[in-house]
Design a protein around this motif. Structure first.
Motif, PDB file in Angstrom:
ATOM      1  N   LEU A 122       0.821  -1.206   0.000  1.00 27.53           N
ATOM      2  CA  LEU A 122       0.000   0.000   0.000  1.00 27.53           C
ATOM      3  C   LEU A 122       0.854   1.254   0.000  1.00 27.53           C
ATOM      4  CD1 LEU A 122      -2.655  -0.789   2.764  1.00 27.53           C
ATOM      5  CD2 LEU A 122      -3.073  -0.575   0.303  1.00 27.53           C
ATOM      6  N   THR A 123       0.317   2.318  -0.616  1.00 27.02           N
ATOM      7  CA  THR A 123       0.937   3.630  -0.483  1.00 27.02           C
ATOM      8  C   THR A 123      -0.084   4.559   0.148  1.00 27.02           C
ATOM      9  OG1 THR A 123       2.367   3.291  -2.374  1.00 27.02           O
ATOM     10  CG2 THR A 123       1.977   5.566  -1.717  1.00 27.02           C
ATOM     11  N   LEU A 124       0.326   5.207   1.244  1.00 27.94           N
ATOM     12  CA  LEU A 124      -0.579   6.116   1.941  1.00 27.94           C
ATOM     13  C   LEU A 124      -0.143   7.552   1.665  1.00 27.94           C
ATOM     14  CD1 LEU A 124      -0.500   4.196   5.347  1.00 27.94           C
ATOM     15  CD2 LEU A 124      -2.262   4.048   3.578  1.00 27.94           C
ATOM     16  N   ILE A 125      -1.122   8.450   1.558  1.00 27.99           N
ATOM     17  CA  ILE A 125      -0.789   9.851   1.304  1.00 27.99           C
ATOM     18  C   ILE A 125      -1.340  10.732   2.420  1.00 27.99           C
ATOM     19  CG2 ILE A 125      -0.881  11.761  -0.349  1.00 27.99           C
ATOM     20  CD1 ILE A 125      -1.350   9.849  -2.549  1.00 27.99           C
ATOM     21  N   ASP A 126      -0.456  11.600   2.936  1.00 27.64           N
ATOM     22  CA  ASP A 126      -0.848  12.569   3.954  1.00 27.64           C
ATOM     23  C   ASP A 126      -0.750  13.963   3.342  1.00 27.64           C
ATOM     24  OD1 ASP A 126      -1.212  14.178   6.120  1.00 27.64           O
ATOM     25  OD2 ASP A 126       0.614  13.561   7.192  1.00 27.64           O
ATOM     26  N   PHE A 127      -1.884  14.651   3.259  1.00 30.46           N
ATOM     27  CA  PHE A 127      -1.910  15.967   2.608  1.00 30.46           C
ATOM     28  C   PHE A 127      -1.584  17.116   3.561  1.00 30.46           C
ATOM     29  CE2 PHE A 127      -4.119  13.396  -0.498  1.00 30.46           C
ATOM     30  CZ  PHE A 127      -3.576  13.887  -1.689  1.00 30.46           C
ATOM     31  N   ASN A 128      -1.219  16.819   4.811  1.00 31.39           N
ATOM     32  CA  ASN A 128      -0.868  17.902   5.736  1.00 31.39           C
ATOM     33  C   ASN A 128       0.309  18.728   5.206  1.00 31.39           C
ATOM     34  OD1 ASN A 128      -2.846  17.117   7.451  1.00 31.39           O
ATOM     35  ND2 ASN A 128      -1.500  16.253   9.028  1.00 31.39           N
ATOM     36  N   ARG A 129       1.242  18.059   4.514  1.00 30.06           N
ATOM     37  CA  ARG A 129       2.419  18.781   4.004  1.00 30.06           C
ATOM     38  C   ARG A 129       2.123  19.493   2.685  1.00 30.06           C
ATOM     39  NH1 ARG A 129       7.965  15.686   2.514  1.00 30.06           N
ATOM     40  NH2 ARG A 129       6.909  15.544   0.508  1.00 30.06           N
ATOM     41  N   SER A 130       1.041  19.103   2.034  1.00 34.03           N
ATOM     42  CA  SER A 130       0.702  19.680   0.733  1.00 34.03           C
ATOM     43  C   SER A 130       0.458  21.188   0.855  1.00 34.03           C
ATOM     44  CB  SER A 130      -0.557  18.986   0.200  1.00 34.03           C
ATOM     45  OG  SER A 130      -1.025  19.660  -0.941  1.00 34.03           O
ATOM     46  N   GLY A 131       1.245  21.970   0.140  1.00 34.73           N
ATOM     47  CA  GLY A 131       1.060  23.424   0.154  1.00 34.73           C
ATOM     48  C   GLY A 131       1.875  24.172   1.194  1.00 34.73           C
ATOM     49  N   VAL A 132       2.744  23.475   1.917  1.00 39.34           N
ATOM     50  CA  VAL A 132       3.620  24.170   2.874  1.00 39.34           C
ATOM     51  C   VAL A 132       4.650  24.987   2.070  1.00 39.34           C
ATOM     52  CG1 VAL A 132       5.472  23.770   4.588  1.00 39.34           C
ATOM     53  CG2 VAL A 132       3.287  22.550   4.773  1.00 39.34           C
TER      54      VAL A 132
END
Ligand SMILES: [Zn+2]
Length: 445
Positions: free
Chosen positions: A140-150
């Motif tokens: 599986l590949t998991l994506i965390d969007f918290n860093r997206s747009g920093v």
């Protein structure tokens, strides 16, 4: 056979996350480290259709400040562009970055590597947004969007480095600089600072000059790995050249990654050209105009930089370059040192104060400069009895207090305190407590 002569040619791309409250183009918090995944998101940083980006003014200012600290020219007109590529960590299918009008261009940084002077030209400093973070869990590949747009600043150098140690020193200085300016923590372990060296060799063989193919080393996250990856890559390219004679072709750049387990660089992919990204101006964000007065205002916010301060410490206070380097590691330590010097006036030499702060590892958050000066003066008064005089008194006290000596040897540690007290009483408090303790422990053995 004639021995091959070669010179490494190394350029750097460094990404540093800026320490702003909110993200680059939305109001979400940029303080994402350790936060539960996908909790700091909105339609803008999730790349939902119709969401409009609004640039973060603070991030633009911080990038200009960094550009100025790197002696760059600040562009009076700058703009954002879309860098198109398809990857799961980039929900919009493009990254908002800067292409032909970056905020800063043509800078330079001078620094020292083992007392040899180095000068590196800075090609550009531009602002962009970070991508989401992917982690792999089995299949599986998991994506965390918290860093997206920093907010992410990118610093690109000219290929002016000739060794991995020059690269390492430059990166360390850059890290110190952004911390000093208060614009990033640049913690490599947290991914707040990442670097990508591009390496090739100029080889002279039988009087002819050759250039080996360009290799970009991707996303390296520690100073040690940078050094190891570059050194390994230099050797690999030299061996490959000797074996195949392959040389650099225009527009061809290979990407390799550092594998810590095997201690080698591993081929990842053939790199796309800039044209492959189909850059075009970001239509949702108007160009940024930067006036001369805005620039001079930001310039005035830049304090004396670490290297300038280091040189002044040596010049003004007569402390060694080595100590000045340690004292300018962080701005708050440098400030603390100077405040203590001011506080001490003529009672103490700056060199002595520097030695104490460094060697005694003073906790500057706990001991104020005023308190430090007080303790230092007391210690100076208290060192009237030292050396062999002190040793004589210690021996006397030991022979007169056999029981305490026995107790100490049996493991009663408070017997040591008793003996210290006895020596202090005999010297009327005029012995240096640390020297006294050291001598006592030595003679008790
Ligand atoms: Zn957001």
């Amino acid at each position: 056979m004639e021995k091959i002569k070669f010179l490494p040619i190394i350029g750097l791309e460094v990404h540093i996350e800026l320490k702003t409250k909110s993200k680059m183009f939305c109001a979400c918090s940029a303080d994402y480290f350790g936060k539960p995944p996908n909790t700091l998101t909105c339609p803008v940083c999730l790349g939902l259709p119709g969401a409009l980006p609004v640039p973060n003014k603070k991030a633009v200012e911080q990038t200009i400040i960094l550009g100025l600290a790197l002696n760059c020219k600040i562009s009076p007109l700058s703009k954002f562009d879309r860098k198109n590529y398809f990857y799961p960590d980039l929900p919009k299918g493009y990254q908002i970055s800067q292409y032909d009008l970056p905020l800063g261009v043509k800078g330079e940084l001078k620094f020292k590597v083992q007392s040899a002077k180095c000068e590196v030209r800075i090609r550009r400093v531009h602002l962009e947004e970070d991508t989401a973070k992917m982690s792999h869990l089995g299949n599986l590949t998991l994506i965390d969007f918290n860093r997206s747009g920093v907010p992410l600043v990118e610093i690109v150098t000219e290929p002016d480095f000739e060794s991995s140690s020059q690269v390492e020193e430059f990166l360390k200085y850059l890290q110190r600089l952004v911390r000093w300016l208060g614009i990033s923590q640049a913690d490599m372990e947290k991914g707040q600072m990442r670097c990508e060296p591009t390496v090739n060799l100029e080889v002279v063989k039988e009087g002819r000059v050759y250039y080996t193919p360009l290799v970009e080393l991707k996303n390296i996250n520690s100073f040690r790995f940078v050094r190891k990856a570059i050194d390994w890559e230099i050797q690999r390219q030299l061996e490959e050249f000797e074996k195949t004679g392959r040389v650099k072709e225009k527009g061809n750049k290979t990407t390799r990654g550092w594998d810590e387990k095997t201690g080698t660089t591993v081929l990842q992919r053939e790199k796309e050209e800039a044209s492959d990204y189909r850059y075009f101006p970001e239509p949702d964000i108007p160009p940024i105009k930067i006036t001369a007065s805005q620039i001079s205002n930001l310039k005035s916010q830049i304090c004396e930089l670490p290297q300038e301060r280091l040189a002044r410490f040596v010049r003004e206070y007569g402390i060694s370059e080595y100590n000045a380097r340690i004292l300018t590691e962080e701005k708050k330590i440098a400030d603390y040192f100077e405040e203590t010097v001011r506080e001490a006036g003529r009672t103490l030499e700056p060199t002595a104060i520097a030695n104490i702060i460094i060697n005694k590892k003073i906790d500057i958050s706990k001991v104020s400069p005023v308190e430090l000066v007080k303790t230092l003066i007391q210690q100076r008064i208290a060192t009237k009895i030292s050396g062999s005089d002190l040793e004589k008194i210690v021996l006397e006290v030991l022979s007169q207090n056999q029981k305490a000596v026995e107790d100490y040897k049996k493991g009663k540690t408070n017997a040591l305190q008793f003996l210290i007290g006895q020596v202090m009483a005999k010297t009327k408090g005029q012995a240096n407590p640390e020297e006294l303790k050291f001598k006592l422990l030595k003679l008790l053995k």
